[in-house]
Design a protein around this motif. Structure first.
Motif, mmCIF file in Angstrom:
data_model
loop_
_atom_site.group_PDB
_atom_site.id
_atom_site.type_symbol
_atom_site.label_atom_id
_atom_site.label_comp_id
_atom_site.label_asym_id
_atom_site.label_seq_id
_atom_site.Cartn_x
_atom_site.Cartn_y
_atom_site.Cartn_z
ATOM 1 N N GLU A 232 0.833 -1.205 0.000
ATOM 2 C CA GLU A 232 0.000 0.000 0.000
ATOM 3 C C GLU A 232 0.867 1.254 0.000
ATOM 4 O O GLU A 232 0.606 2.204 -0.742
ATOM 5 N N MET A 233 1.927 1.254 0.781
ATOM 6 C CA MET A 233 2.820 2.402 0.835
ATOM 7 C C MET A 233 3.501 2.624 -0.525
ATOM 8 O O MET A 233 3.579 3.751 -1.009
ATOM 9 N N GLU A 234 3.951 1.547 -1.151
ATOM 10 C CA GLU A 234 4.577 1.661 -2.473
ATOM 11 C C GLU A 234 3.599 2.232 -3.495
ATOM 12 O O GLU A 234 3.965 3.106 -4.290
ATOM 13 N N LEU A 235 2.375 1.728 -3.478
ATOM 14 C CA LEU A 235 1.370 2.199 -4.429
ATOM 15 C C LEU A 235 1.013 3.659 -4.191
ATOM 16 O O LEU A 235 0.789 4.415 -5.138
ATOM 17 N N LYS A 236 0.976 4.073 -2.944
ATOM 18 C CA LYS A 236 0.672 5.474 -2.644
ATOM 19 C C LYS A 236 1.801 6.391 -3.110
ATOM 20 O O LYS A 236 1.536 7.494 -3.591
ATOM 21 N N HIS A 237 3.035 5.924 -3.017
ATOM 22 C CA HIS A 237 4.162 6.711 -3.539
ATOM 23 C C HIS A 237 4.077 6.805 -5.063
ATOM 24 O O HIS A 237 4.316 7.868 -5.641
ATOM 25 N N GLU A 238 3.739 5.698 -5.688
ATOM 26 C CA GLU A 238 3.588 5.696 -7.146
ATOM 27 C C GLU A 238 2.434 6.606 -7.563
ATOM 28 O O GLU A 238 2.533 7.332 -8.550
ATOM 29 N N LEU A 239 1.341 6.591 -6.798
ATOM 30 C CA LEU A 239 0.207 7.466 -7.084
ATOM 31 C C LEU A 239 0.614 8.931 -6.961
ATOM 32 O O LEU A 239 0.226 9.758 -7.787
ATOM 33 N N ALA A 240 1.407 9.250 -5.960
ATOM 34 C CA ALA A 240 1.880 10.628 -5.799
ATOM 35 C C ALA A 240 2.679 11.058 -7.026
ATOM 36 O O ALA A 240 2.524 12.184 -7.512
ATOM 37 N N LYS A 241 3.502 10.164 -7.561
ATOM 38 C CA LYS A 241 4.283 10.469 -8.766
ATOM 39 C C LYS A 241 3.356 10.678 -9.960
ATOM 40 O O LYS A 241 3.542 11.603 -10.744
ATOM 41 N N VAL A 242 2.341 9.832 -10.087
ATOM 42 C CA VAL A 242 1.383 9.968 -11.184
ATOM 43 C C VAL A 242 0.636 11.293 -11.073
ATOM 44 O O VAL A 242 0.428 11.986 -12.074
ATOM 45 N N LEU A 243 0.267 11.687 -9.861
ATOM 46 C CA LEU A 243 -0.430 12.967 -9.665
ATOM 47 C C LEU A 243 0.478 14.139 -10.019
ATOM 48 O O LEU A 243 0.020 15.131 -10.605
ATOM 49 N N GLU A 244 1.765 14.031 -9.704
ATOM 50 C CA GLU A 244 2.727 15.069 -10.108
ATOM 51 C C GLU A 244 2.819 15.144 -11.624
ATOM 52 O O GLU A 244 2.848 16.233 -12.200
ATOM 53 N N ASP A 245 2.881 13.976 -12.268
ATOM 54 C CA ASP A 245 2.933 13.942 -13.737
ATOM 55 C C ASP A 245 1.674 14.552 -14.338
ATOM 56 O O ASP A 245 1.744 15.286 -15.324
ATOM 57 N N GLU A 246 0.531 14.251 -13.734
ATOM 58 C CA GLU A 246 -0.735 14.799 -14.226
ATOM 59 C C GLU A 246 -0.736 16.323 -14.103
ATOM 60 O O GLU A 246 -1.141 17.034 -15.026
ATOM 61 N N GLU A 247 -0.266 16.821 -12.988
ATOM 62 C CA GLU A 247 -0.201 18.273 -12.795
ATOM 63 C C GLU A 247 0.735 18.907 -13.826
ATOM 64 O O GLU A 247 0.413 19.932 -14.423
#
Length: 66
Positions: free
Chosen positions: A41-56
């Motif tokens: 879960e922690m790994e996926l949340k870090h990956e999600l944060a990266k995806v959200l940065e990319d989206e921004e």
């Protein structure tokens, strides 16, 4: 659109899949709290944060180009 896919990939799809995986892990953790689920879960949340940065970043690029 082609440039977005080449530079950013399919951000919406990646974001949707990550959110679904995180939700599934949260459901599983409600039943049993295994260490590997917490780590995943922690790994996926870090990956999600990266995806959200990319989206921004993608949206900033789109605004600049219009």
């Amino acid at each position: 659109m082609k440039w977005n896919r080449e530079v950013f990939g399919h951000i919406g799809r990646r974001k949707t899949l990550l959110l679904a995986h995180i939700k599934g892990i949260e459901v599983a953790r409600a039943r049993t709290d295994l260490q590997f689920l917490s780590e995943l879960e922690m790994e996926l949340k870090h990956e999600l944060a990266k995806v959200l940065e990319d989206e921004e970043s993608m949206w900033h690029q789109k605004l600049r180009s219009s």
